[in-house]
Design a protein around this motif. Structure first.
Motif, PDB file in Angstrom:
ATOM      1  N   HIS A 219       0.727  -1.191   0.100  1.00 30.49           N
ATOM      2  CA  HIS A 219      -0.216   0.040  -0.030  1.00 30.49           C
ATOM      3  C   HIS A 219       0.816   1.445   0.085  1.00 30.49           C
ATOM      4  O   HIS A 219       0.419   2.296  -0.615  1.00 30.49           O
ATOM      5  CB  HIS A 219      -1.039   0.004   1.206  1.00 30.49           C
ATOM      6  CG  HIS A 219      -2.482  -0.453   0.911  1.00 30.49           C
ATOM      7  ND1 HIS A 219      -2.896  -1.923   0.732  1.00 30.49           N
ATOM      8  CD2 HIS A 219      -3.447   0.025   0.234  1.00 30.49           C
ATOM      9  CE1 HIS A 219      -4.014  -2.071   0.429  1.00 30.49           C
ATOM     10  NE2 HIS A 219      -4.275  -0.799  -0.038  1.00 30.49           N
ATOM     11  N   PRO A 220       1.687   1.278   0.789  1.00 27.79           N
ATOM     12  CA  PRO A 220       2.681   2.491   1.046  1.00 27.79           C
ATOM     13  C   PRO A 220       3.185   2.895  -0.757  1.00 27.79           C
ATOM     14  O   PRO A 220       3.613   4.031  -0.862  1.00 27.79           O
ATOM     15  CB  PRO A 220       3.760   2.166   1.878  1.00 27.79           C
ATOM     16  CG  PRO A 220       3.079   1.370   2.670  1.00 27.79           C
ATOM     17  CD  PRO A 220       2.216   0.450   1.815  1.00 27.79           C
ATOM     18  N   GLY A 221       3.236   1.872  -1.391  1.00 27.35           N
ATOM     19  CA  GLY A 221       3.897   2.085  -2.812  1.00 27.35           C
ATOM     20  C   GLY A 221       2.953   2.325  -3.975  1.00 27.35           C
ATOM     21  O   GLY A 221       3.033   2.393  -5.130  1.00 27.35           O
ATOM     22  N   PRO A 278      -5.266   3.818   1.664  1.00 27.98           N
ATOM     23  CA  PRO A 278      -4.940   3.675   3.031  1.00 27.98           C
ATOM     24  C   PRO A 278      -3.473   3.565   2.918  1.00 27.98           C
ATOM     25  O   PRO A 278      -2.741   3.075   1.964  1.00 27.98           O
ATOM     26  CB  PRO A 278      -5.439   2.514   3.509  1.00 27.98           C
ATOM     27  CG  PRO A 278      -6.614   2.118   2.720  1.00 27.98           C
ATOM     28  CD  PRO A 278      -6.533   2.692   1.408  1.00 27.98           C
ATOM     29  N   TYR A 279      -2.869   4.353   3.765  1.00 29.92           N
ATOM     30  CA  TYR A 279      -1.154   4.171   4.032  1.00 29.92           C
ATOM     31  C   TYR A 279      -0.408   4.757   2.628  1.00 29.92           C
ATOM     32  O   TYR A 279       0.688   4.343   2.353  1.00 29.92           O
ATOM     33  CB  TYR A 279      -0.643   2.969   4.388  1.00 29.92           C
ATOM     34  CG  TYR A 279      -1.378   2.287   5.333  1.00 29.92           C
ATOM     35  CD1 TYR A 279      -1.270   2.967   6.474  1.00 29.92           C
ATOM     36  CD2 TYR A 279      -2.343   1.140   5.088  1.00 29.92           C
ATOM     37  CE1 TYR A 279      -2.252   2.402   7.730  1.00 29.92           C
ATOM     38  CE2 TYR A 279      -2.855   0.730   6.167  1.00 29.92           C
ATOM     39  CZ  TYR A 279      -2.910   1.195   7.650  1.00 29.92           C
ATOM     40  OH  TYR A 279      -3.551   0.625   8.615  1.00 29.92           O
ATOM     41  N   ALA A 280      -1.304   5.580   1.861  1.00 30.53           N
ATOM     42  CA  ALA A 280      -0.524   5.933   0.412  1.00 30.53           C
ATOM     43  C   ALA A 280      -1.172   7.296   0.324  1.00 30.53           C
ATOM     44  O   ALA A 280      -2.213   7.962   0.923  1.00 30.53           O
ATOM     45  CB  ALA A 280      -0.676   5.042  -0.471  1.00 30.53           C
ATOM     46  N   VAL A 300      -8.107  -2.036 -10.345  1.00 32.09           N
ATOM     47  CA  VAL A 300      -6.613  -2.540  -9.940  1.00 32.09           C
ATOM     48  C   VAL A 300      -5.908  -1.321  -9.213  1.00 32.09           C
ATOM     49  O   VAL A 300      -5.961  -0.344  -9.738  1.00 32.09           O
ATOM     50  CB  VAL A 300      -5.980  -3.269 -11.102  1.00 32.09           C
ATOM     51  CG1 VAL A 300      -4.989  -4.150 -10.538  1.00 32.09           C
ATOM     52  CG2 VAL A 300      -6.926  -3.893 -11.937  1.00 32.09           C
ATOM     53  N   TYR A 301      -5.276  -1.906  -8.111  1.00 35.40           N
ATOM     54  CA  TYR A 301      -4.361  -0.996  -7.675  1.00 35.40           C
ATOM     55  C   TYR A 301      -2.914  -1.232  -8.166  1.00 35.40           C
ATOM     56  O   TYR A 301      -2.614  -2.652  -8.117  1.00 35.40           O
ATOM     57  CB  TYR A 301      -4.693  -0.837  -6.155  1.00 35.40           C
ATOM     58  CG  TYR A 301      -3.706  -1.333  -5.360  1.00 35.40           C
ATOM     59  CD1 TYR A 301      -3.360  -0.621  -4.016  1.00 35.40           C
ATOM     60  CD2 TYR A 301      -3.327  -2.941  -5.323  1.00 35.40           C
ATOM     61  CE1 TYR A 301      -2.444  -1.246  -3.099  1.00 35.40           C
ATOM     62  CE2 TYR A 301      -2.475  -3.272  -4.364  1.00 35.40           C
ATOM     63  CZ  TYR A 301      -1.931  -2.734  -3.304  1.00 35.40           C
ATOM     64  OH  TYR A 301      -1.213  -3.344  -2.368  1.00 35.40           O
ATOM     65  N   TYR A 302      -2.111  -0.497  -8.404  1.00 32.56           N
ATOM     66  CA  TYR A 302      -0.785  -0.720  -8.719  1.00 32.56           C
ATOM     67  C   TYR A 302       0.437  -0.135  -7.867  1.00 32.56           C
ATOM     68  O   TYR A 302       0.066   1.241  -7.502  1.00 32.56           O
ATOM     69  CB  TYR A 302      -0.575  -0.042 -10.222  1.00 32.56           C
ATOM     70  CG  TYR A 302      -1.288  -0.769 -11.595  1.00 32.56           C
ATOM     71  CD1 TYR A 302      -0.899  -1.847 -11.863  1.00 32.56           C
ATOM     72  CD2 TYR A 302      -2.448  -0.316 -11.840  1.00 32.56           C
ATOM     73  CE1 TYR A 302      -1.574  -2.642 -12.610  1.00 32.56           C
ATOM     74  CE2 TYR A 302      -3.311  -1.039 -12.901  1.00 32.56           C
ATOM     75  CZ  TYR A 302      -2.684  -2.194 -13.111  1.00 32.56           C
ATOM     76  OH  TYR A 302      -3.498  -3.044 -14.199  1.00 32.56           O
ATOM     77  N   CYS A 303       1.086  -0.613  -7.419  1.00 35.36           N
ATOM     78  CA  CYS A 303       2.527  -0.314  -6.469  1.00 35.36           C
ATOM     79  C   CYS A 303       3.534  -0.593  -7.357  1.00 35.36           C
ATOM     80  O   CYS A 303       3.725  -1.212  -8.277  1.00 35.36           O
ATOM     81  CB  CYS A 303       2.251  -1.316  -5.433  1.00 35.36           C
ATOM     82  SG  CYS A 303       0.525  -1.702  -4.802  1.00 35.36           S
ATOM     83  N   SER A 304       4.410   0.244  -6.747  1.00 36.81           N
ATOM     84  CA  SER A 304       5.904  -0.097  -7.167  1.00 36.81           C
ATOM     85  C   SER A 304       6.522  -0.981  -5.944  1.00 36.81           C
ATOM     86  O   SER A 304       6.804  -0.408  -4.897  1.00 36.81           O
ATOM     87  CB  SER A 304       6.758   1.076  -7.114  1.00 36.81           C
ATOM     88  OG  SER A 304       6.266   2.111  -6.203  1.00 36.81           O
ATOM     89  N   TYR A 305       6.674  -2.236  -6.295  1.00 39.75           N
ATOM     90  CA  TYR A 305       6.226  -2.992  -7.336  1.00 39.75           C
ATOM     91  C   TYR A 305       5.679  -4.369  -6.939  1.00 39.75           C
ATOM     92  O   TYR A 305       6.266  -5.069  -6.148  1.00 39.75           O
ATOM     93  CB  TYR A 305       7.370  -3.376  -8.264  1.00 39.75           C
ATOM     94  CG  TYR A 305       7.989  -2.178  -9.018  1.00 39.75           C
ATOM     95  CD1 TYR A 305       7.345  -1.549 -10.054  1.00 39.75           C
ATOM     96  CD2 TYR A 305       9.223  -1.581  -8.591  1.00 39.75           C
ATOM     97  CE1 TYR A 305       7.870  -0.336 -10.888  1.00 39.75           C
ATOM     98  CE2 TYR A 305       9.558  -0.403  -9.351  1.00 39.75           C
ATOM     99  CZ  TYR A 305       9.200   0.073 -10.352  1.00 39.75           C
ATOM    100  OH  TYR A 305       9.506   1.216 -10.754  1.00 39.75           O
TER     101      TYR A 305
END
Length: 823
Positions: A219-221, A278-280, A300-305
């Motif tokens: 989540h933070p990413g 949340p957390y981002a 869709v949620y996208y994060c690194s990575y």
RNA sequence: GGGCCCGUAGUUUAGUGGCUAUAACGUCUCGUUUACACCGAGAAGGUCACCAGUUCGAGUCUGGUCGGGCCCACCA
């Protein structure tokens, strides 16, 4: 004249012949030869073990082509290299020398590899030599040699100066347990149990979007949410809240989470809305091509990575900047899970999300995850500085280059085209490995890139210092080049072996790239790219794509299935000619099953060739030449010569088009049916009991011509047996080796329609007589009382031959529809 | 999921819109004094995956269905 021995033992003879080829330097490349060059960009096999059956299959196919062109009088440039610049060799050397490359100076390990290659090079190439590959094994390169490293680094330096190489942040595959970057081939798929977590997040307009993820710890990413702009989404009442999700998802979730649809909307209506994750940070909803409404909630949620899908998403959404959430110890650096590894972080964040009510559903699933094959840990993607060749602006050019190549078979071009059209990002050429060709870069105190000059190459920045600098002024680049960055230069590496010779200009672009279809998108494409960037043209004119060897049931060979086949066994039991004869049976590009019986067929053909040749040579003993015109030959001799002449024409045409399997089939049929079964039987009468010397020498003339020519047509496929027999032919003015002799040429004056028609009828009559004898359980030598033949053509010119071969005591010919009466 | 290739005799295969659809191996029958028993001659063996279309004519061309193989991508 020496009589030919009764038997030919391929295993014993092939070893002797191969040694002779080597001693006599039959396949030596002569740079001074002015003849047209035919140059081959031979694939350098990975230096990691023995030749496997797939190698034997495809190298044999290339060798057919090489031998044909050599016999056509071309100066064939056929080098041989080994690819020892890579993981496979690294592992092999580490194992054999009991060292760890990481604990050594890189240069030291490179030297160890070179030493290892030198020690085992002969063993390694032995299988290829045994197979009868007609490369000049002294025109040799190794991809980790100084020669190849210098060319590879020069490519880097030149492209950097051209502005084609850039350094930028990019994700790499990383193992948090081993704390190292790993290569794609070091990953494997494992099916694991996991949880798909449905999470809600509030939209600026008050509703909640629901998205699902297996990686909530990221989540933070999180840098974005995407939907399918063409998909159907809904706003639904769920208690006090309004949820936004795909219409498809409502149906799936309805039982567990009853809700009532308020209104429908298109995905594109959602684009641009801000969502508090949340957390981002707060992110905007975007469209993305990979999103499908059928899966999860359609959001869709996208994060690194979170995975390769996220990496690709960032490439498609350049506005979203990835953040580093994991460092090179495999721990998270920000958010509630700082200091934790993925597994603990996931547990913790799920707890927290549950506590604050964001987690709406946990669904148990099974899915495939990529793990590091050595330790089994789930791999991660982390962002680091990487080197890229930028080429996305050249897609059209690459398509154009691809279309200018002569593809054999033609349909293989489609694979390249699809690959080029689907390219999404630049070519990452840096690898965080210890062994390989070093990236030739230093950084000065200001962080500026310092490059070596061409004459300093190859360099190892860890050890060397460029001219004009002191060691303490510079920081060396630690990364090495991807192996493809070097192997994409094989045309240059091979041809520059003759850099200082005038022939060099004539070697490039090369004539042919032979390779298998699995690496069209890698080796072939990358080689084209480098050639375009450096020379603005294609590196070759033709490409020949070979297929795969399959198991007897048409399945892929693999170690894990236990259906691997070893060519060494085939060579030992049947010989190289038989193995090659099998490989010649597959069309270029076609996958081909491995069947033991095919080697038996090959071996039988060898024996037949030996016996038929023995017969011809024996019967040429008193031959002094036939000094008359073609038209004065006996009609059946003209029939044979005319058919042979047509065969010669067909074979050259097929070979020019890389259709060696057609040649193999045609020559085999001609040899077995026309020559052995019919012609040899037909001329026996004239050879054993000739009326006069003319009719005998007429047969001898044709026997000698056709045998010699047929051996040449067979020579590209079965180089050993044909060499052996050629050496025993009682002719003057022979070439040193059949493989240096000239390909038979088509002779217009030997084309004889009338003889072919008479011969055709004669063969039909012989067949009828044979059928009659078989049906009556008679020997083929048994006499027939009276043979009455009715044909449209006048076959009486061949009457003597026909009577002799059928052993007819009486003969009559009538004119009319074809009919054979045997009494 | 995307792409490419392939489905022809028991098996592996040839086949460029046009004679009775190749050949090898395997099977069956027969045959050995002059190249070859590591052989020769002969025979049997086919719904050319299926459906529709184009055509005077389709194994071949077009569309679809089914099956197989390979490459790539893979699930939030």
């Amino acid at each position: 004249m020496a009589e030919l021995p009764a038997r030919y033992d391929p295993i014993e003879e092939e070893a002797k012949i191969q040694q002779w080829w080597e001693d006599a330097k039959i396949y030596e490349f002569d740079p001074a030869d002015e003849a047209e060059i035919y140059s081959i960009d031979t694939p350098p096999p990975t230096f990691s073990g023995n030749m496997h059956i797939g190698h034997a299959f495809s190298y044999a196919q290339t060798d057919f082509i090489a031998r044909y062109h050599r016999m056509q009088g071309k100066n064939v440039f056929y080098p041989f290299g080994v690819d020892d610049n890579g993981l496979a060799t690294e592992r092999l050397v580490e194992k054999e020398k009991k060292v760890s490359s990481k604990k050594m100076e890189r240069e030291e390990f490179v030297q160890l590899c070179l030493q290892f290659v030198e020690e085992h090079r002969n063993d390694f190439v032995t299988d290829w030599k045994k197979l009868g590959i007609s490369a000049d094994f002294n025109v040799f390169y190794s991809t980790i040699s100084d020669h190849a490293r210098a060319i590879s680094q020069r490519s880097f330096v030149h492209l950097y100066k051209d502005g084609r190489i850039k350094r930028k942040k990019s994700p790499i595959i990383f193992c948090p347990t081993c704390k190292t970057a790993i290569a794609q081939v070091e990953m494997e798929d494992v099916e694991k149990k996991s949880t798909l977590n449905y999470i809600k997040a509030q939209v600026e307009t008050g509703e909640y979007v629901i998205y699902a993820t297996t990686r909530p710890e990221l989540h933070p990413g999180c840098m974005g949410l995407s939907i399918d702009e063409a998909g159907v989404y809904v706003v639904a009442n769920r208690g006090e809240e309004q949820w936004i999700l795909a219409k498809d998802a409502v149906e799936k979730l309805q039982d567990e989470f009853p809700m009532t649809i308020v209104r429908e909307l298109k995905g594109k209506d959602l684009v641009g809305r801000k969502v508090e994750i949340p957390y981002a940070q707060t992110v905007a909803i975007t469209h993305d091509t990979s999103v499908k409404t059928e899966y999860g909630t359609g959001i869709v949620y996208y994060c690194s990575y979170g995975g390769l899908d996220c990496v690709e998403w960032f490439a498609r959404h350049p506005d979203a900047q990835p953040v580093d959430v994991m460092d090179e110890t495999g721990c998270y650096t920000t958010g509630p899970c700082a200091g934790l590894r993925s597994a603990e972080a996931r547990k913790k964040i799920i707890e927290q999300l549950e506590n604050d009510g964001s987690l709406v559903k946990k669904e148990k699933i099974k899915h495939f995850v990529n793990v590091h094959e050595r330790c089994g840990t789930d791999i991660e993607y982390i962002a680091t500085d990487q080197w890229f060749i930028t080429y996305m602006d050249l897609q059209e050019q690459f398509l154009q280059n691809g279309s200018e190549l002569n593809w054999h078979p033609a349909h293989m071009q489609v694979r390249l085209d699809n690959w080029i059209k689907g390219l999404q990002w630049d070519w990452c050429i840096s690898r965080q490995r210890h062994f390989g060709v070093p990236i030739p870069v230093w950084y000065d105190k200001k962080g500026e890139v310092i490059l070596p000059s061409d004459d300093e190459l190859p360099v190892d920045p860890l050890r060397d210092v460029p001219k004009g600098y002191k060691k303490e002024e510079l920081t060396p680049e630690h990364d090495v080049l991807d192996t493809w960055a070097t192997s994409s230069l094989t045309p240059q590496i091979a041809t520059e072996l003759y850099k200082d010779h005038p022939v060099f200009k004539r070697l490039f672009p090369m004539s042919l790239r032979p390779q298998a279809h699995d690496i069209i998108t890698f080796w072939l494409f990358n080689t084209m790219v480098k050639s375009q960037l450096h020379h603005k043209k294609n590196p070759w004119k033709d490409v020949a794509i070979s297929g795969f060897t399959l198991d007897p049931h048409g399945r892929k060979l693999s170690k894990s299935k236990g259906n691997a086949v070893h060519p060494q066994e085939v060579l030992k039991n049947y010989g190289a000619d038989a193995l090659r004869f099998w490989a010649a049976g597959a069309k270029l590009g076609e996958d081909f099953p491995f069947q033991e019986k095919d080697f038996v067929t090959g071996k039988k053909t060898i024996t037949k060739l030996w016996n038929a040749s023995k017969f011809v040579v024996m019967n040429l003993e008193d031959y002094t030449g036939f000094n008359a015109e073609f038209t004065e030959l006996e009609v059946m001799d003209r029939w044979m010569l005319s058919k042979y002449n047509t065969l010669v024409k067909e074979c050259a045409a097929a070979f020019d088009n890389y259709e060696y399997s057609k040649v193999k089939f045609a020559v085999e049929q001609f040899f077995w049916k026309d020559f052995c079964d019919n012609y040899l039987e037909i001329v026996k009468g004239r050879l054993y009991e000739p009326k006069d010397n003319v009719e005998k020498s007429s047969a001898q003339f044709v026997l000698s011509h056709v045998l010699e020519g047929m051996l040449k047509l067979f020579a590209p496929f079965m180089p050993y047996i044909t060499e052996k027999i050629y050496g025993m032919l009682p002719f003057e003015n022979k070439a040193k080796s059949i493989h240096l002799s000239s390909w038979p040429s088509y002779r217009e004056e030997w084309h004889d329609n009338d003889a072919e028609m008479v011969g055709h009828d004669i063969v039909l009559v012989i067949e009828e007589v044979r059928k009659f004898k078989s049906a009556n359980q008679l020997s083929m030598r048994a006499p027939v009382k009276k043979l009455t033949v009715t044909t449209k053509h006048d076959i009486r010119l061949a009457e003597n031959d026909l009577v002799a071969v059928t052993n007819a005591e009486g003969f009559d010919h009538k004119h009319g529809e074809f009919l054979v009466v045997i009494e």
